[in-house]
Design an enzyme around this catalytic site. Structure first.
Site, mmCIF file in Angstrom:
data_model
loop_
_atom_site.group_PDB
_atom_site.id
_atom_site.type_symbol
_atom_site.label_atom_id
_atom_site.label_comp_id
_atom_site.label_asym_id
_atom_site.label_seq_id
_atom_site.Cartn_x
_atom_site.Cartn_y
_atom_site.Cartn_z
ATOM 1 N N HIS A 231 0.816 -1.223 0.000
ATOM 2 C CA HIS A 231 0.000 0.000 0.000
ATOM 3 C C HIS A 231 0.856 1.282 0.000
ATOM 4 O O HIS A 231 0.728 2.130 -0.865
ATOM 5 C CB HIS A 231 -0.880 0.043 1.251
ATOM 6 C CG HIS A 231 -1.822 -1.093 1.400
ATOM 7 N ND1 HIS A 231 -2.983 -1.233 0.663
ATOM 8 C CD2 HIS A 231 -1.795 -2.154 2.254
ATOM 9 C CE1 HIS A 231 -3.624 -2.324 1.052
ATOM 10 N NE2 HIS A 231 -2.927 -2.907 2.007
HETATM 11 O O1 RIB Z 1 -4.804 0.104 5.098
HETATM 12 C C1 RIB Z 1 -3.432 0.004 4.799
HETATM 13 C C2 RIB Z 1 -2.643 0.960 5.623
HETATM 14 O O2 RIB Z 1 -2.769 0.645 7.000
HETATM 15 C C3 RIB Z 1 -1.135 0.898 5.334
HETATM 16 O O3 RIB Z 1 -0.580 2.161 5.555
HETATM 17 C C4 RIB Z 1 -0.626 -0.068 6.346
HETATM 18 O O4 RIB Z 1 0.753 0.137 6.657
HETATM 19 C C5 RIB Z 1 -1.490 0.298 7.528
HETATM 20 O O5 RIB Z 1 -0.902 1.429 8.151
#
Ligand code: RIB
Ligand code: CA
Length: 310
Positions: free
Chosen positions: A240
């Site tokens: 992500h």
């Molecule tokens: O939903 C994904 C996010 O939440 C990413 O930033 C992961 O590292 C968590 O922080």
């Protein structure tokens, strides 16, 4: 080309760690500071993990400011089931040779933004508590913020509840502050980051890139991948946070649409939902560029090239 000054606000977290490495390896970026926030795991652990990553990539010049240990108005919700007790379970990273900067996250953000000759880009990839605190405590410094490119939210389903993405769910009040700040904001949500999955082909390429690629492959393979398979039934984990950083390096990897984004803070079932007015039915003025498409291949090429630089 003058590198763009950036501050990453992180809650490492496997994908945060890969995002940090991408940022440190990208010649287009000047990583002025890292600030840590409680999220995936406690503040103590996210701070330690950020120090470990910078130590590994040899960026002992980058200050780390520890920030908020809890959301603005909520009890902290963490994600050890995804990232492990340490927040980086399974990672082959050395003990940190760095210690946190004497300044906390907000003070460090204020000094970097206040002293930068060029407007600074903020890249939050965890709960937005630090960024909200900074914007509220230093309103005059907003004029030297170029843009906010955040990993968070979702037009569609969430990942921590059916309605909400983790970063916004953990601190919806902070997210509301950021989306209502009036700053140029790009929302890099689950709609596109879910495409950034590191499968066998990507892992093989990462492992061919040397030490940083091998560590990134390890981060994506071991605990994180297994947890994603177990929790979401995904064959490969989405990286992500690295998508948000790559989008600063090369905005063209994203297709975005300008729209109004509101954050639900009162709902029980919908707490932390990013309510995206895709069709402009509210008449509310757009406050974000929301990512609706990702050039997956271009993203991974930026990741590979940046890691090869380390
Ligand atoms: O939903 C994904 C996010 O939440 C990413 O930033 C992961 O590292 C968590 O922080
Ligand atoms: Ca994160």
């Amino acid at each position: 080309m003058v590198p763009e000054p950036v501050i990453l606000d992180v809650d490492p977290g496997h994908d945060d760690a890969i995002a940090m490495m991408l940022a440190c390896g990208a010649p287009e970026l000047d990583v002025c500071a890292i600030t840590s926030v409680a999220g995936n795991v406690s503040l103590e652990k996210t701070t330690r993990n950020a120090l470990k990553v910078l130590s590994f990539v040899g960026r002992t010049d980058v200050p780390v400011g520890a920030g908020a240990a809890a959301p603005l108005a909520r009890v902290l919700r963490t994600a050890e089931h995804i990232h492990g007790e340490s927040g980086l379970d399974g990672a082959d990273l050395p003990e940190p040779v760095l210690v946190p900067d004497g300044r906390d996250a907000v003070r460090l953000m204020a000094d970097v933004v206040g002293e930068s000759p060029e407007p600074v880009t903020l890249i939050p990839v965890g709960p937005l508590t630090n960024v909200a605190n900074f914007l509220e405590e230093h309103p005059r410094l907003r004029q030297n913020i170029r843009r906010v490119v955040l990993m968070g939210g979702s037009i569609g389903p969430g990942n921590v509840t059916p309605a909400a993405e983790f970063n916004v769910y953990v601190d919806p009040e902070a997210a509301r502050v950021v989306f209502e700040s009036g700053l140029p904001t790009t929302m890099v949500g689950l709609d596109v980051t879910r495409e950034a999955t590191a499968g066998p082909e990507e892992l093989e390429r990462l492992r061919s890139l040397g030490r940083a690629g091998e560590v990134a492959a390890g981060l994506a393979t071991y605990y994180y991948a297994r947890a994603y398979r177990r929790t979401y039934g995904l064959a490969a984990p989405p990286i992500h946070d690295a998508v948000a950083v790559a989008a600063v390096v090369e905005p063209a990897i994203l297709q975005t649409r300008s729209m109004r984004v509101d954050v639900e803070c009162e709902g029980v079932l919908t707490r932390g939902e990013t309510v995206c007015d895709v069709y402009g039915v509210t008449g509310g003025s757009p406050n974000a560029e929301v990512a609706v498409g990702l050039d997956r291949e271009a993203f991974f090429e930026i990741l590979f090239r940046s890691l090869e630089e380390i």
